[in-house]
Write a protein that holds these residues in place. Structure first.
Motif, mmCIF file in Angstrom:
data_model
loop_
_atom_site.group_PDB
_atom_site.id
_atom_site.type_symbol
_atom_site.label_atom_id
_atom_site.label_comp_id
_atom_site.label_asym_id
_atom_site.label_seq_id
_atom_site.Cartn_x
_atom_site.Cartn_y
_atom_site.Cartn_z
ATOM 1 N N GLY A 1 -21.655 1.569 -4.890
ATOM 2 C CA GLY A 1 -21.759 2.794 -5.672
ATOM 3 C C GLY A 1 -20.419 3.245 -6.210
ATOM 4 O O GLY A 1 -20.293 3.668 -7.358
ATOM 5 N N ARG A 2 -19.392 3.146 -5.388
ATOM 6 C CA ARG A 2 -18.055 3.626 -5.756
ATOM 7 C C ARG A 2 -17.378 2.717 -6.765
ATOM 8 O O ARG A 2 -16.664 3.162 -7.651
ATOM 9 C CB ARG A 2 -17.193 3.739 -4.496
ATOM 10 N N TYR A 3 -17.581 1.402 -6.633
ATOM 11 C CA TYR A 3 -16.878 0.434 -7.472
ATOM 12 C C TYR A 3 -17.853 -0.431 -8.278
ATOM 13 O O TYR A 3 -17.629 -1.627 -8.473
ATOM 14 C CB TYR A 3 -15.986 -0.458 -6.606
ATOM 15 N N SER A 4 -18.924 0.175 -8.776
ATOM 16 C CA SER A 4 -19.949 -0.594 -9.492
ATOM 17 C C SER A 4 -19.376 -1.325 -10.696
ATOM 18 O O SER A 4 -19.764 -2.471 -10.980
ATOM 19 C CB SER A 4 -21.117 0.306 -9.898
ATOM 20 N N GLN A 5 -18.460 -0.709 -11.418
ATOM 21 C CA GLN A 5 -17.868 -1.372 -12.579
ATOM 22 C C GLN A 5 -17.045 -2.584 -12.167
ATOM 23 O O GLN A 5 -17.092 -3.632 -12.810
ATOM 24 C CB GLN A 5 -16.994 -0.400 -13.385
ATOM 25 N N ALA A 6 -16.309 -2.493 -11.077
ATOM 26 C CA ALA A 6 -15.529 -3.625 -10.598
ATOM 27 C C ALA A 6 -16.441 -4.779 -10.211
ATOM 28 O O ALA A 6 -16.159 -5.943 -10.526
ATOM 29 C CB ALA A 6 -14.665 -3.216 -9.405
ATOM 30 N N TYR A 7 -17.553 -4.484 -9.543
ATOM 31 C CA TYR A 7 -18.518 -5.541 -9.197
ATOM 32 C C TYR A 7 -19.094 -6.160 -10.467
ATOM 33 O O TYR A 7 -19.254 -7.377 -10.556
ATOM 34 C CB TYR A 7 -19.656 -4.986 -8.322
ATOM 35 N N ALA A 8 -19.414 -5.336 -11.458
ATOM 36 C CA ALA A 8 -19.964 -5.850 -12.710
ATOM 37 C C ALA A 8 -18.944 -6.746 -13.412
ATOM 38 O O ALA A 8 -19.290 -7.802 -13.937
ATOM 39 C CB ALA A 8 -20.377 -4.688 -13.613
#
Length: 77
Positions: free
Chosen positions: A66-73
């Motif tokens: 949830g916190r780093y969703s963009q990094a995972y994407a």
């Protein structure tokens, strides 16, 4: 590979299966162990030793997702 058969029995409001001794010895399962159960789409139930604090690890992963969703994407590209 060790193969055995077992029957489900009633234990309170649940069903239980007794694991034969030779399977327990082969897997290293002991009374009181925390286990992880996985129901597969093909009807197979996988039983394995639970990772230490598996629930805490799952919660930490969900928080980081949830916190780093963009990094995972970005990493998935």
């Amino acid at each position: 590979m060790i193969k055995a058969s077992a029957k489900l029995s009633t234990r309170g409001n649940s069903l239980a299966v007794t694991i034969p001794k030779d399977l327990l010895e082969a897997t290293g399962f002991r009374q009181g162990d925390d286990l992880s159960l996985l129901a597969r789409d093909d009807g197979v139930i996988e039983i394995s030793h639970a990772a230490p604090d598996e629930a805490a690890l799952d919660a930490a992963f969900e928080w980081s997702l949830g916190r780093y969703s963009q990094a995972y994407a970005d990493m998935a590209k």
